[in-house]
Design an enzyme around this catalytic site. Structure first.
Site, PDB file in Angstrom:
ATOM      1  N   HIS A  82      22.626  24.603 -21.230  1.00 37.05           N
ATOM      2  CA  HIS A  82      22.192  23.752 -22.355  1.00 37.05           C
ATOM      3  C   HIS A  82      21.283  24.664 -23.181  1.00 37.05           C
ATOM      4  CE1 HIS A  82      20.761  19.574 -23.863  1.00 37.05           C
ATOM      5  NE2 HIS A  82      20.107  20.474 -24.588  1.00 37.05           N
ATOM      6  N   ASN A 110      18.714  33.191 -23.457  1.00 37.15           N
ATOM      7  CA  ASN A 110      19.755  33.868 -22.683  1.00 37.15           C
ATOM      8  C   ASN A 110      21.083  33.172 -22.932  1.00 37.15           C
ATOM      9  OD1 ASN A 110      18.018  35.760 -21.326  1.00 37.15           O
ATOM     10  ND2 ASN A 110      17.243  34.043 -20.124  1.00 37.15           N
ATOM     11  N   CYS A 136      19.801  17.735 -20.143  1.00 36.30           N
ATOM     12  CA  CYS A 136      20.068  16.391 -20.680  1.00 36.30           C
ATOM     13  C   CYS A 136      19.327  15.347 -19.849  1.00 36.30           C
ATOM     14  CB  CYS A 136      21.570  16.099 -20.696  1.00 36.30           C
ATOM     15  SG  CYS A 136      22.480  16.952 -22.014  1.00 36.30           S
ATOM     16  N   CYS A 193      24.171  17.592 -16.703  1.00 35.74           N
ATOM     17  CA  CYS A 193      23.390  18.682 -17.311  1.00 35.74           C
ATOM     18  C   CYS A 193      21.918  18.438 -17.026  1.00 35.74           C
ATOM     19  CB  CYS A 193      23.648  18.740 -18.821  1.00 35.74           C
ATOM     20  SG  CYS A 193      22.491  19.823 -19.691  1.00 35.74           S
ATOM     21  N   HIS A 225      13.192  30.114 -24.610  1.00 41.77           N
ATOM     22  CA  HIS A 225      11.973  30.358 -23.842  1.00 41.77           C
ATOM     23  C   HIS A 225      10.881  30.787 -24.824  1.00 41.77           C
ATOM     24  CE1 HIS A 225      13.995  30.785 -19.796  1.00 41.77           C
ATOM     25  NE2 HIS A 225      15.045  31.042 -20.568  1.00 41.77           N
ATOM     26  N   HIS A 270      18.680  26.683 -24.894  1.00 41.95           N
ATOM     27  CA  HIS A 270      17.219  26.587 -24.796  1.00 41.95           C
ATOM     28  C   HIS A 270      16.585  27.890 -25.223  1.00 41.95           C
ATOM     29  CE1 HIS A 270      18.818  27.910 -20.876  1.00 41.95           C
ATOM     30  NE2 HIS A 270      17.716  28.611 -20.726  1.00 41.95           N
TER      31      HIS A 270
HETATM   32  P1  AMP Z   1      17.880  30.526 -18.219  1.00 40.42           P
HETATM   33  O1  AMP Z   1      17.889  31.337 -16.952  1.00 40.42           O
HETATM   34  O2  AMP Z   1      17.652  31.326 -19.464  1.00 40.42           O
HETATM   35  O3  AMP Z   1      19.108  29.638 -18.299  1.00 40.42           O
HETATM   36  O4  AMP Z   1      16.617  29.585 -18.139  1.00 40.42           O
HETATM   37  C1  AMP Z   1      16.603  28.386 -17.441  1.00 40.42           C
HETATM   38  C2  AMP Z   1      15.171  28.099 -17.129  1.00 40.42           C
HETATM   39  O5  AMP Z   1      15.075  26.754 -16.711  1.00 40.42           O
HETATM   40  C3  AMP Z   1      14.585  28.948 -16.010  1.00 40.42           C
HETATM   41  O6  AMP Z   1      13.493  29.719 -16.518  1.00 40.42           O
HETATM   42  C4  AMP Z   1      14.136  27.928 -14.972  1.00 40.42           C
HETATM   43  O7  AMP Z   1      12.918  28.261 -14.348  1.00 40.42           O
HETATM   44  C5  AMP Z   1      14.014  26.665 -15.800  1.00 40.42           C
HETATM   45  N1  AMP Z   1      14.188  25.438 -15.055  1.00 40.42           N
HETATM   46  C6  AMP Z   1      15.131  25.139 -14.132  1.00 40.42           C
HETATM   47  N2  AMP Z   1      14.973  23.886 -13.688  1.00 40.42           N
HETATM   48  C7  AMP Z   1      13.896  23.380 -14.344  1.00 40.42           C
HETATM   49  C8  AMP Z   1      13.202  22.125 -14.315  1.00 40.42           C
HETATM   50  N3  AMP Z   1      13.610  21.113 -13.515  1.00 40.42           N
HETATM   51  N4  AMP Z   1      12.132  21.959 -15.116  1.00 40.42           N
HETATM   52  C9  AMP Z   1      11.707  22.950 -15.910  1.00 40.42           C
HETATM   53  N5  AMP Z   1      12.323  24.159 -16.006  1.00 40.42           N
HETATM   54  C10 AMP Z   1      13.381  24.371 -15.221  1.00 40.42           C
END
Ligand code: AMP
Length: 116
Positions: A96, A85, A6, A3, A100, A98
């Protein structure tokens, strides 16, 4: 567990950390959709809102109690939007839970925190 978030929490993958305590971790989104775009995640692996159990209530309450401080630390000085989302149709790309936190500028209505 394979993940990404994680691994970010564990320091295995680098991130731009904004805030951390024993329950949650907050860091800047790698592809910001606004001047301030921070992701707030629980340290416990929970796949999405769909996987929340009633015993996770304390974690969710803690996340929301800390979001105002995290938003300020991230540069959201005059309001912000919080989005989570959940699942395919919402465009969830990281499995995981989250949240925004978007702001730092006047937000257009279409910003939804999704890469898709
Ligand atoms: P979601 O599309 O709602 O699952 O959001 C996942 C978010 O994680 C996206 O906005 C990506 O830009 C962000 N993301 C993906 N990889 C990383 C990373 N290594 N560091 C910071 N954010 C990331």
């Amino acid at each position: 567990m394979d993940c990404l978030f994680c691994k970010i929490i564990g320091g295995e993958v680098p991130s731009n950390k904004i805030y951390e305590d024993d329950m949650i971790f907050a860091f800047r989104d790698i592809a910001p959709e606004a001047k301030c775009h921070v992701l707030v995640v629980p340290k416990k692996h929970i796949g999405s809102i769909d996987e929340l159990k009633s015993e996770d209530g304390e974690i969710v309450a803690h996340i929301f109690s800390k979001i105002p401080e995290i938003a300020r630390l991230g540069g959201c000085t005059d309001g912000y939007r919080v989005i989570s989302n959940c699942g395919h149709d919402a465009g969830q790309s990281v499995k995981h839970l989250h949240f925004h936190v978007l702001g730092g500028e006047k937000l257009p209505l279409h910003i939804n925190g999704s890469m898709e």
